[in-house]
Scaffold this active site. Structure first.
Site, PDB file in Angstrom:
ATOM      1  N   TRP A 160      24.700  49.031  34.058  1.00 32.90           N
ATOM      2  CA  TRP A 160      26.037  48.894  34.735  1.00 32.90           C
ATOM      3  C   TRP A 160      25.566  47.874  35.556  1.00 32.90           C
ATOM      4  O   TRP A 160      24.390  47.503  35.704  1.00 32.90           O
ATOM      5  CB  TRP A 160      26.438  50.266  35.177  1.00 32.90           C
ATOM      6  N   ASN A 161      26.737  47.367  36.035  1.00 34.39           N
ATOM      7  CA  ASN A 161      26.764  46.189  37.009  1.00 34.39           C
ATOM      8  C   ASN A 161      27.566  46.361  37.966  1.00 34.39           C
ATOM      9  O   ASN A 161      28.766  47.260  38.015  1.00 34.39           O
ATOM     10  CB  ASN A 161      27.167  44.782  36.189  1.00 34.39           C
TER      11      ASN A 161
ATOM     12  N   HIS B  76      42.397  36.775  43.427  1.00 31.36           N
ATOM     13  CA  HIS B  76      43.042  35.729  42.661  1.00 31.36           C
ATOM     14  C   HIS B  76      42.042  34.513  41.707  1.00 31.36           C
ATOM     15  O   HIS B  76      42.034  33.345  41.728  1.00 31.36           O
ATOM     16  CB  HIS B  76      43.706  34.745  43.684  1.00 31.36           C
TER      17      HIS B  76
ATOM     18  N   HIS C 109      44.926  35.971  36.392  1.00 29.55           N
ATOM     19  CA  HIS C 109      45.209  37.151  37.280  1.00 29.55           C
ATOM     20  C   HIS C 109      46.824  37.125  37.643  1.00 29.55           C
ATOM     21  O   HIS C 109      47.473  36.284  37.110  1.00 29.55           O
ATOM     22  CB  HIS C 109      44.520  36.757  38.583  1.00 29.55           C
TER      23      HIS C 109
ATOM     24  N   ASP D 150      49.972  37.660  40.515  1.00 29.02           N
ATOM     25  CA  ASP D 150      50.426  37.358  41.778  1.00 29.02           C
ATOM     26  C   ASP D 150      51.611  38.099  42.058  1.00 29.02           C
ATOM     27  O   ASP D 150      52.417  38.249  41.433  1.00 29.02           O
ATOM     28  CB  ASP D 150      50.724  35.863  42.147  1.00 29.02           C
TER      29      ASP D 150
ATOM     30  N   HIS E 122      51.532  38.335  48.131  1.00 27.81           N
ATOM     31  CA  HIS E 122      50.507  37.081  48.063  1.00 27.81           C
ATOM     32  C   HIS E 122      51.346  36.011  49.042  1.00 27.81           C
ATOM     33  O   HIS E 122      50.623  35.191  49.694  1.00 27.81           O
ATOM     34  CB  HIS E 122      50.514  36.536  46.710  1.00 27.81           C
TER      35      HIS E 122
ATOM     36  N   HIS F 171      55.338  29.784  44.488  1.00 28.27           N
ATOM     37  CA  HIS F 171      54.943  30.874  45.015  1.00 28.27           C
ATOM     38  C   HIS F 171      55.916  31.103  45.927  1.00 28.27           C
ATOM     39  O   HIS F 171      56.544  32.517  46.030  1.00 28.27           O
ATOM     40  CB  HIS F 171      53.649  30.343  45.788  1.00 28.27           C
TER      41      HIS F 171
HETATM   42  C1  23J Z   1      46.777  30.382  47.698  1.00 28.93           C
HETATM   43  C2  23J Z   1      47.118  29.091  48.229  1.00 28.93           C
HETATM   44  C3  23J Z   1      47.593  28.188  47.374  1.00 28.93           C
HETATM   45  C4  23J Z   1      47.594  28.959  46.222  1.00 28.93           C
HETATM   46  C5  23J Z   1      47.274  30.008  45.723  1.00 28.93           C
HETATM   47  C6  23J Z   1      46.689  30.764  46.738  1.00 28.93           C
HETATM   48  C7  23J Z   1      47.224  30.390  44.450  1.00 28.93           C
HETATM   49  O1  23J Z   1      47.439  29.405  43.407  1.00 28.93           O
HETATM   50  C8  23J Z   1      47.131  31.634  43.859  1.00 28.93           C
HETATM   51  O2  23J Z   1      45.872  32.060  43.235  1.00 28.93           O
HETATM   52  O3  23J Z   1      48.071  32.475  44.031  1.00 28.93           O
HETATM   53  S1  23J Z   1      48.464  27.616  45.171  1.00 28.93           S
HETATM   54 MN    MN Z   2      46.890  33.968  42.655  1.00 30.02          MN
END
Ligand code: 23J
Ligand code: MN
Length: 257
Positions: free
Chosen positions: A61-62, A69, A73, A75, A79, A207
């Site tokens: 195991w590890n 992120h 993944h 979001d 976030h 985002h």
């Molecule tokens: C943090 C700041 C900017 C960005 C991101 C994260 C991501 O793309 C992310 O992985 O959610 S653009």
């Molecule tokens: Mn992300």
């Protein structure tokens, strides 16, 4: 026959195929690089605990570590600052029914082959709908760019002025939310926003607008070229991390063959 019994026999007979939209978690897979004044995303790491040896004679195991992120993944609304007060905004709180839904794939690969800073606009979405019908409420909308076929430095595509990769315009994301009430938006690139998304208005519009509206993101998707424009069902269930803002996950699509 019940709907689920039909589904089970279609899966058993190979009339429905399960397509993996996930990249392998590997220390070499690129993570987003932010301007140096900001905190940075950790790559995937794996450390052996035992391998059928004196540390554990009959087992291997590890221990693993990574950012929320890293790799393919999810979001969550929490976030982004726009989503900080969204109810049920962290991965542990999101209702499970939101993890399964119809998927629309908008093929922008011809455009992104010509322009690595390509921005998908409402006009592109309306042209897609003219061919394939309206995007249904609750859909996951995935932007195909063939970016997942890039590897090494070409994936982040960093230049002096930052990364160059395609994404949606602010107007496209507003249209998908206000006019179509999607569940989420997914991309093959390292972020839901274009590489130069910090220069758009608002900065990082995907985002800002998605998460402010309680919608979700998927990043670093693969195999979008294997999906039909409509008709597939997406399964994207993040890890149940207390107050988690996102999570690596296995993203699957069920497709009729
Ligand atoms: C943090 C700041 C900017 C960005 C991101 C994260 C991501 O793309 C992310 O992985 O959610 S653009
Ligand atoms: Mn992300």
């Amino acid at each position: 026959m019940s709907t689920l019994a039909n589904l089970a026999s279609a899966l058993a007979a190979g009339r429905i195929e399960v397509i993996d939209l996930t990249h392998t978690l590997d220390p070499d897979f690129p993570v987003i690089i932010l301007p140096p004044e900001f905190g940075q995303c950790a790559r995937f790491r794996m450390e052996e605990v035992s391998a059928y040896d004196h540390r554990g004679p009959a087992w291997k195991w590890n221990n693993i570590s990574m950012s929320e992120h890293t790799g393919t993944h999810f979001d969550a609304p929490s976030h982004w600052i726009s989503g900080r007060d969204v109810p049920l905004g962290s991965v542990d709180e999101i209702p499970a029914e939101n993890f399964v839904g119809p998927v629309c794939v908008i093929d922008c690969s011809a455009e992104t082959a010509q322009d690595e800073d390509f921005l998908m606009t409402p006009a592109h979405i309306e042209a897609w709908e003219a061919k394939h019908g309206p995007i249904p409420a609750g859909a996951w909308v995935l932007m195909r760019t063939d970016w997942s076929k890039r590897s090494g430095a070409a994936y982040l595509n960093m230049a002096q002025d930052g990364p160059h990769s395609p994404g949606p315009s602010a107007e496209a994301i507003r249209f998908l939310i206000d006019a179509r009430d999607i569940t989420g938006f997914g991309t093959e690139c390292v972020g839901t926003d274009a590489g130069q998304g910090m220069h758009l208005s608002p900065p990082y519009p995907a985002h800002f607008i998605l998460h402010g509206a309680g919608k979700y993101g998927l990043q670093c998707l693969a195999n979008l070229d294997r999906l039909p424009p409509t008709g597939a069902v997406l399964i994207a269930a993040p890890l149940k991390i207390k107050n988690g803002t996102g999570s690596p996950l296995r993203v699957l699509a069920m497709v009729e063959t």
